[in-house]
Every structure is written in C-alpha cells, then in structure tokens.
Write a protein that holds these residues in place. Structure first.
Motif, PDB file in Angstrom:
ATOM      1  N   GLU A   1      -6.530   6.583  -1.815  1.00 17.84           N
ATOM      2  CA  GLU A   1      -5.525   7.472  -1.222  1.00 17.84           C
ATOM      3  C   GLU A   1      -5.679   8.896  -1.754  1.00 17.84           C
ATOM      4  O   GLU A   1      -5.541   9.862  -1.004  1.00 17.84           O
TER       5      GLU A   1
ATOM      6  N   ARG B   1       0.817  -1.219   0.000  1.00 22.35           N
ATOM      7  CA  ARG B   1       0.000   0.000   0.000  1.00 22.35           C
ATOM      8  C   ARG B   1       0.852   1.271   0.000  1.00 22.35           C
ATOM      9  O   ARG B   1       0.485   2.278  -0.622  1.00 22.35           O
TER      10      ARG B   1
ATOM     11  N   LEU C   1      -5.232   3.452  -5.144  1.00 20.84           N
ATOM     12  CA  LEU C   1      -4.846   4.761  -5.676  1.00 20.84           C
ATOM     13  C   LEU C   1      -6.018   5.738  -5.569  1.00 20.84           C
ATOM     14  O   LEU C   1      -5.864   6.874  -5.100  1.00 20.84           O
TER      15      LEU C   1
ATOM     16  N   ILE D   1       4.191   0.421 -10.185  1.00 26.10           N
ATOM     17  CA  ILE D   1       3.580  -0.305  -9.070  1.00 26.10           C
ATOM     18  C   ILE D   1       3.632  -1.788  -9.465  1.00 26.10           C
ATOM     19  O   ILE D   1       2.973  -2.193 -10.430  1.00 26.10           O
TER      20      ILE D   1
ATOM     21  N   VAL E   1       1.697   2.678  -3.403  1.00 23.86           N
ATOM     22  CA  VAL E   1       0.561   3.364  -4.029  1.00 23.86           C
ATOM     23  C   VAL E   1       0.347   4.726  -3.358  1.00 23.86           C
ATOM     24  O   VAL E   1       0.085   5.734  -4.035  1.00 23.86           O
TER      25      VAL E   1
ATOM     26  N   VAL F   1       2.594   7.263  -4.830  1.00 18.50           N
ATOM     27  CA  VAL F   1       2.129   7.718  -6.152  1.00 18.50           C
ATOM     28  C   VAL F   1       0.973   8.706  -5.978  1.00 18.50           C
ATOM     29  O   VAL F   1       0.906   9.746  -6.651  1.00 18.50           O
ATOM     30  N   ALA F   2       0.081   8.406  -5.059  1.00 24.66           N
ATOM     31  CA  ALA F   2      -1.070   9.284  -4.808  1.00 24.66           C
ATOM     32  C   ALA F   2      -0.597  10.660  -4.355  1.00 24.66           C
ATOM     33  O   ALA F   2      -1.081  11.698  -4.830  1.00 24.66           O
TER      34      ALA F   2
ATOM     35  N   VAL G   1       1.406  -0.269 -13.929  1.00 23.86           N
ATOM     36  CA  VAL G   1       1.181  -1.436 -13.080  1.00 23.86           C
ATOM     37  C   VAL G   1       1.839  -2.592 -13.835  1.00 23.86           C
ATOM     38  O   VAL G   1       1.434  -2.903 -14.969  1.00 23.86           O
TER      39      VAL G   1
ATOM     40  N   ASP H   1       6.827   6.018 -12.697  1.00 27.04           N
ATOM     41  CA  ASP H   1       6.446   5.297 -11.481  1.00 27.04           C
ATOM     42  C   ASP H   1       5.974   3.902 -11.864  1.00 27.04           C
ATOM     43  O   ASP H   1       5.242   3.737 -12.844  1.00 27.04           O
TER      44      ASP H   1
ATOM     45  N   VAL I   1      -2.070   6.164 -16.358  1.00 29.61           N
ATOM     46  CA  VAL I   1      -1.912   4.895 -15.659  1.00 29.61           C
ATOM     47  C   VAL I   1      -2.015   3.779 -16.696  1.00 29.61           C
ATOM     48  O   VAL I   1      -3.017   3.697 -17.413  1.00 29.61           O
TER      49      VAL I   1
ATOM     50  N   PRO J   1      -4.284  -2.255  -6.780  1.00 28.37           N
ATOM     51  CA  PRO J   1      -3.581  -0.973  -6.617  1.00 28.37           C
ATOM     52  C   PRO J   1      -4.375   0.216  -7.153  1.00 28.37           C
ATOM     53  O   PRO J   1      -4.221   1.332  -6.661  1.00 28.37           O
ATOM     54  N   LEU J   2      -5.233  -0.009  -8.139  1.00 29.72           N
ATOM     55  CA  LEU J   2      -6.036   1.103  -8.674  1.00 29.72           C
ATOM     56  C   LEU J   2      -7.126   1.514  -7.681  1.00 29.72           C
ATOM     57  O   LEU J   2      -7.450   2.697  -7.547  1.00 29.72           O
TER      58      LEU J   2
END
Ligand code: M6R
Length: 362
Positions: free
Chosen positions: A340, A205, A337, A316, A208, A211-212, A300, A314, A271, A333-334
């Motif tokens: 967050e 987490r 994201l 993930i 992510v 990135v957020a 990703v 970036d 993304v 992860p999306l």
C-alpha cells in the motif's frame, strides 16, 4: 493475466490461502499425528542442520531454525548463502544442509549447497520452481507448491516456505521422538486452519491501508520482533525497502537498548510484532520503552488483546494461532503495508529498481 489485480504482487498476496493449501495438501495426517513429506531422507542420519538461503528465503530459514530446534532438538544454524560459501563452514557427513529457494536458481544458494556437499553433508531443497537447477543437485526436494511467483517482492513463496519448514520440523520431531503425539496433533490442526486464518487477515486490508495512508511520508521505519517473530520483523523491513525505497531496519526487540533506541523520535514509525507467545510480556516492555521516548508504534497483535492499545497508536489485529506458526499469519499485514505504501508513493511495485526476480550472478 493478473486476474483483475493491478499488480502481480497483490495477486500473489491474495493467493496465499491457496498456496498454503497446496503446500500442506496431502501432507498432514492427524490420524497418527504425522506428516508425510514423500522424501527419501533418513531423519536419523544427521545431528546438525545448516539452513542456507538468500533474502526472503533466508528469513524463512531463520524461522526454520526456531522450529527445528523447538520441535526436534537438533542444533540449527541459519546462514546467508553468500557468507556460507566462503567462510570455511564446519560440515561433516552428519550435517543436513537445507537450501531454501523460490526460483531454485539463486547462484549463491547453489554454490553454498555445492560447498556443503563437497564436505559430505546430506542435502534437502525447499523449492518452488519445478525442475530448477538446485532441485537437480539436492539429495531430496520438498516442493512448496506455491505456484509461479512473478512479482519481484516474494510473498506467497515466503509463507509457503514457512509452512514447509513447519512440516520438516514436525517430521523430524516425530521421527526422532522429541515431539509427542498430542503436541504434534495440535500443530497439525493449527496448520490446517492456516489458509482460513490468512484469508481473515486479507479481509482486513482496509485497516492496513489506513496505516499506510498515515505513515507513507516517513523516510525511515523500524521493525521489531522477538523469538520466532524476529525474522518476521526483518522480512517486513525487506519488503518495505524493496518496493517503496523507504529506509527500513529491523532488530530483535531485545537489542533496542543496545543502540537503536537512540533513533527513536516522533518521525520514526516503529512496527512491532506483538502477537501472543512466550515473549509477549517482554515485547510489551520494549514497546513501552519506545513509547516513553515519543515513538509511534504500529503493533501487529492478536485478536482480543486490548492491553496493547495502551502503548500503540495503531494496532493491526491478526487471528490467534499457535505461537510457532504466528510468523505465517503476521507477515501478511506487513506485505500489505509495503504494498500500500509503495502504491501511494507511485512506485513500480512488480519491477522495483535495481532488482531481478532471480539472482543468477554473484
Ligand atoms: O529465488 P530465491 O528464493 O532463491 O531468491 C532469494 C532472494 O533473492 C529473494 O528472496 C529476494 O530477497 C526477494 N526479492 C525478496 O522479496
């Protein structure tokens, strides 16, 4: 009641390993490479499938199309329920209508089901809520057993729907002779690993969250994916717009050059679902096109993929899994994201504006 989590959405994201275990529980039979769905439906009674749903459930249906076509070689159309019910669909007694719904109460999905049945289709529900209206009208119901979902943004129901669609595709493939024992066995083993793999994603987490932190001020996002990961891109964009109110669009990555590439500039985070699979190289060349135009790429990608670092600012990473099951691992992860970013922006994550948990009006 949120079990120590600040929001239901986060709690439900973290419940996904358990939810998946419950969806798959008792249904995987490696000893004969079969799945047991416990539904009364003749797998030979149809030669086309319509998968019908709304919102997130529709994206699960779209993944289902790829799965059923790949494993059972039956033509499948994935349809948005509000379109289906009014467009005079071509349906007959040899059609199976699969309706997918978390609540089992979505009126457009219910009416689309009724429309398909009026025209003679057989029907199967892929449903979370026990005893809901839709379950009382389908010929058979496959419960996803994700447990109650309170957050308006659907998370654990989605991954459970994807697991359920995988089961249906394997069941059809085995029954109809298009899926060999060895290939089925491999999928069953991979399905059994899913709860653990999703757990691993949840343990990351902080990646992510980083990135957020970096991108939460952006006013627009683009999500790209191909093949079975195209719906993942759409689902990632939907999650982000629902709870952060940031404009997000999704495209199948191969469509980029037909228009949306004009949007690329350094202010638009992109993304990209770039996990291992048959179209990995193609996706990579789409990523290069974005990068060459100054775009910011958040990829990703599959554990161990170093090549992607040459193009993405970036990355993930997610654990390796059978490509047909990659949407289940990659969407997590999306979801995080979107969560967050929404929290950073101070949004009401569980009760986003203008939205209701179940849409029972047209
Ligand atoms: O209860 P359902 O699965 O039928 O609901 C369908 C959509 O309304 C739902 O998935 C909606 O798109 C969610 N808010 C997505 O997070």
């Amino acid at each position: 009641e949120k079990g120590g989590y600040p929001h239901y959405m986060l709690k439900e994201i973290f419940e996904q390993p358990t939810a998946l275990q419950n969806t798959l529980g008792g249904r995987l039979h490696e000893e004969n490479a079969e799945v047991a769905l416990g539904i009364e439906l003749d797998p030979h009674a149809f030669d086309r499938v319509h998968v019908i749903a709304c919102g997130t459930a529709f994206y699960a249906g779209w993944v289902g199309k790829y799965l059923i076509e790949a494993l059972a070689r039956i033509p499948v159309e994935a349809e948005i329920a509000s379109e289906y019910r009014y467009r005079d669909p071509v349906v007959d007694e040899r059609t199976l209508a699969i309706v997918i719904s978390q609540s089992g109460e979505t009126v457009d999905t219910l009416e689309a089901l009724r429309e398909a049945k009026r025209r003679g289709a057989k029907s199967l529900g892929v449903i979370n809520a026990k005893g809901s209206t839709i379950t009382r009208e389908t010929d058979a119901t496959l419960y996803i057993h994700a447990g109650p979902e309170i957050g308006v943004a659907s998370t654990k129901a989605y991954t459970a729907m994807l697991a359920a669609m995988s089961l249906i595709a394997i069941w059809l493939g085995r029954a109809r002779g298009t899926l060999e024992e060895a290939a089925a066995l491999e999928l069953l083993r991979e399905l059994r690993r899913l709860p653990r793999l999703v757990e691993e994603v949840l343990e990351r987490r902080d990646v992510v969250a980083h990135v957020a932190e970096k991108y939460h001020q952006a006013t627009d996002f683009l999500f790209l994916g191909r093949h079975i990961q195209a719906p993942t891109a759409y689902e990632g964009a939907l999650k982000l717009k629902e709870i952060s109110y940031i404009h997000a669009e999704a495209y199948p990555a191969g469509e980029m050059k037909h228009g949306p590439i004009a949007l690329i500039d350094p202010h638009l985070p992109v993304v990209v679902l770039a996990t291992e699979g048959p179209l990995y190289e193609k996706t990579l060349s789409n990523v290069q096109e974005v990068r060459a135009r100054g775009g910011h790429i958040i990829a990703v990608a599959t554990d161990g993929d170093e090549e992607i670092r040459r193009f993405a600012q970036d990355v993930i990473y997610v654990p390796r899994v059978h490509p047909l099951l990659s949407p289940i691992v990659s969407v997590v992860p999306l979801q995080l994201l979107a969560y967050e970013i929404a929290v950073l922006l101070g949004r009401d994550v569980d009760q986003p504006r203008n939205l209701a948990k179940s849409v029972t009006v047209e």
